[in-house]
Design a protein around this motif. Sequence first.
Motif, PDB file in Angstrom:
ATOM      1  N   MET A   1      -3.058   1.973  -4.124  1.00 20.13           N
ATOM      2  CA  MET A   1      -2.440   3.247  -4.173  1.00 20.13           C
ATOM      3  C   MET A   1      -3.682   4.236  -3.509  1.00 20.13           C
ATOM      4  O   MET A   1      -4.535   4.025  -4.469  1.00 20.13           O
ATOM      5  CB  MET A   1      -2.265   3.993  -5.793  1.00 20.13           C
TER       6      MET A   1
ATOM      7  N   THR B   1       0.514  -1.552   0.058  1.00 21.32           N
ATOM      8  CA  THR B   1       0.202  -0.462  -0.245  1.00 21.32           C
ATOM      9  C   THR B   1       0.687   1.501  -0.306  1.00 21.32           C
ATOM     10  O   THR B   1       1.505   1.297   0.955  1.00 21.32           O
ATOM     11  CB  THR B   1      -0.985  -0.202   1.204  1.00 21.32           C
TER      12      THR B   1
ATOM     13  N   LEU C   1      -8.550   9.468 -12.521  1.00 26.81           N
ATOM     14  CA  LEU C   1      -8.140   8.434 -11.843  1.00 26.81           C
ATOM     15  C   LEU C   1      -7.635   7.175 -12.928  1.00 26.81           C
ATOM     16  O   LEU C   1      -8.018   6.086 -12.938  1.00 26.81           O
ATOM     17  CB  LEU C   1      -9.153   7.847 -10.370  1.00 26.81           C
TER      18      LEU C   1
ATOM     19  N   ILE D   1      -6.443   1.511  -7.300  1.00 27.10           N
ATOM     20  CA  ILE D   1      -6.777   3.506  -6.498  1.00 27.10           C
ATOM     21  C   ILE D   1      -7.394   3.144  -5.469  1.00 27.10           C
ATOM     22  O   ILE D   1      -8.534   3.477  -5.940  1.00 27.10           O
ATOM     23  CB  ILE D   1      -6.765   4.983  -8.065  1.00 27.10           C
TER      24      ILE D   1
ATOM     25  N   ARG E   1       0.320   5.752 -10.639  1.00 30.09           N
ATOM     26  CA  ARG E   1      -0.514   4.724 -10.813  1.00 30.09           C
ATOM     27  C   ARG E   1      -0.430   3.463 -11.750  1.00 30.09           C
ATOM     28  O   ARG E   1      -1.123   2.529 -11.557  1.00 30.09           O
ATOM     29  CB  ARG E   1      -1.184   5.985 -12.025  1.00 30.09           C
TER      30      ARG E   1
ATOM     31  N   LYS F   1     -10.584   1.052  -9.468  1.00 34.40           N
ATOM     32  CA  LYS F   1     -10.895   2.404  -8.332  1.00 34.40           C
ATOM     33  C   LYS F   1     -12.021   1.668  -7.285  1.00 34.40           C
ATOM     34  O   LYS F   1     -12.462   1.300  -7.417  1.00 34.40           O
ATOM     35  CB  LYS F   1     -12.231   3.562  -9.378  1.00 34.40           C
TER      36      LYS F   1
ATOM     37  N   SER G   1       0.264   8.543  -1.893  1.00 34.26           N
ATOM     38  CA  SER G   1       0.481   9.515  -2.296  1.00 34.26           C
ATOM     39  C   SER G   1      -0.651  10.566  -2.483  1.00 34.26           C
ATOM     40  O   SER G   1      -1.623  10.579  -2.757  1.00 34.26           O
ATOM     41  CB  SER G   1       0.349   9.168  -3.859  1.00 34.26           C
TER      42      SER G   1
ATOM     43  N   CYS H   1       0.212  -0.313 -10.290  1.00 34.94           N
ATOM     44  CA  CYS H   1      -0.459   0.040  -9.101  1.00 34.94           C
ATOM     45  C   CYS H   1      -2.449  -1.185 -10.005  1.00 34.94           C
ATOM     46  O   CYS H   1      -2.205  -0.602 -11.366  1.00 34.94           O
ATOM     47  CB  CYS H   1      -1.319   1.011  -8.666  1.00 34.94           C
TER      48      CYS H   1
ATOM     49  N   GLU I   1      -4.777   7.790  -2.905  1.00 38.72           N
ATOM     50  CA  GLU I   1      -4.550   9.509  -2.689  1.00 38.72           C
ATOM     51  C   GLU I   1      -5.377  10.314  -1.815  1.00 38.72           C
ATOM     52  O   GLU I   1      -5.559  11.787  -2.158  1.00 38.72           O
ATOM     53  CB  GLU I   1      -5.063   9.120  -4.810  1.00 38.72           C
TER      54      GLU I   1
END
Length: 235
Positions: free
Chosen positions: A156, A7, A62, A48, A42, A84, A10, A45, A158
């Motif tokens: 990720m 994990t 995203l 996100i 990204r 997502k 960011s 990954c 965010e």
Amino acid sequence: MADRPYTLLSCGMSIDGYLDSAGAARLRLSNDADFERVDAERARCDAILVGATTVRNDNPRLLIRSAARRAERVARGHPPCPVKVTLTRRGDLPPTAAFFTTGPAGKIVYCPAAGAEHARAGLGRVATVVDTGPGDDVDVTAVAEDLSARGVDRLMVEGGGTVLTQFLTAGLADELQLVVAPLFVGDSRAPRLVGDGVFPWTAERRAPLAGVRRIGDVVLLRYALSDRFCAEAGD
Ligand SMILES: NC(=O)c1ccc[n+]([C@@H]2O[C@H](COP(=O)([O-])OP(=O)(O)OC[C@H]3O[C@@H](n4cnc5c(N)ncnc54)[C@H](OP(=O)(O)O)[C@@H]3O)[C@@H](O)[C@H]2O)c1
């Protein structure tokens, strides 16, 4: 604990520690070169994750902007863009948000039982709504484990600050990539990098700084937050 994804947290913040302004318009903290770096991150990954307020306020897509990076993912047998993921208590998210309407990969909404019916009614056609059961909050550790079970090896996160706080205080973060932008917000109504909480990194246990990089007028700080920290990515 069951398996969880590697994990990476960011985000960008102002010199005075804010993620955004207090106003309606999104504050641009980073620069083009750093957006390009984030695009590359990204692309590494599988998923996100952002909080529901970020979905509502910022309307982020995203996606991976670079066609070459999307093609390279497909060549490796991955979808062109990461899945997502968002969390919501109320389940009150617009299905017309770019989060849901853009990109070929799946969208997952985690929601406690109290809001799940409402979330399914609004989002059932554009996302997988996961009912996380009783309680006011989704447990982020359970989210990490569920994502792992769905094949997410690298996650990720965010932001915003509410979500970052939970991943940090739950000890779920392996790495923090923090960009500091050369500006002050100076308004305590604006969202902060994190809220109150008991963090694993304190005066007695300082977070290992793994890298510092100047990117134009911003600086990227990389912190290694677990022994799973993977040094080769992020450069
Ligand atoms: N600078 C950056 O890199 C960056 C990145 C991302 C976001 N941002 C900024 O951050 C701001 C938003 O941050 P924020 O801290 O206010 O909000 P956030 O973290 O984006 O979202 C908070 C919302 O997520 C849901 N949520 C969070 N944890 C939950 C849990 N455990 N269980 C169930 N639902 C949960 C709730 O949604 P419901 O209200 O739907 O119940 C909550 O109100 C925006 O201004 C955005 O621009 C900045």
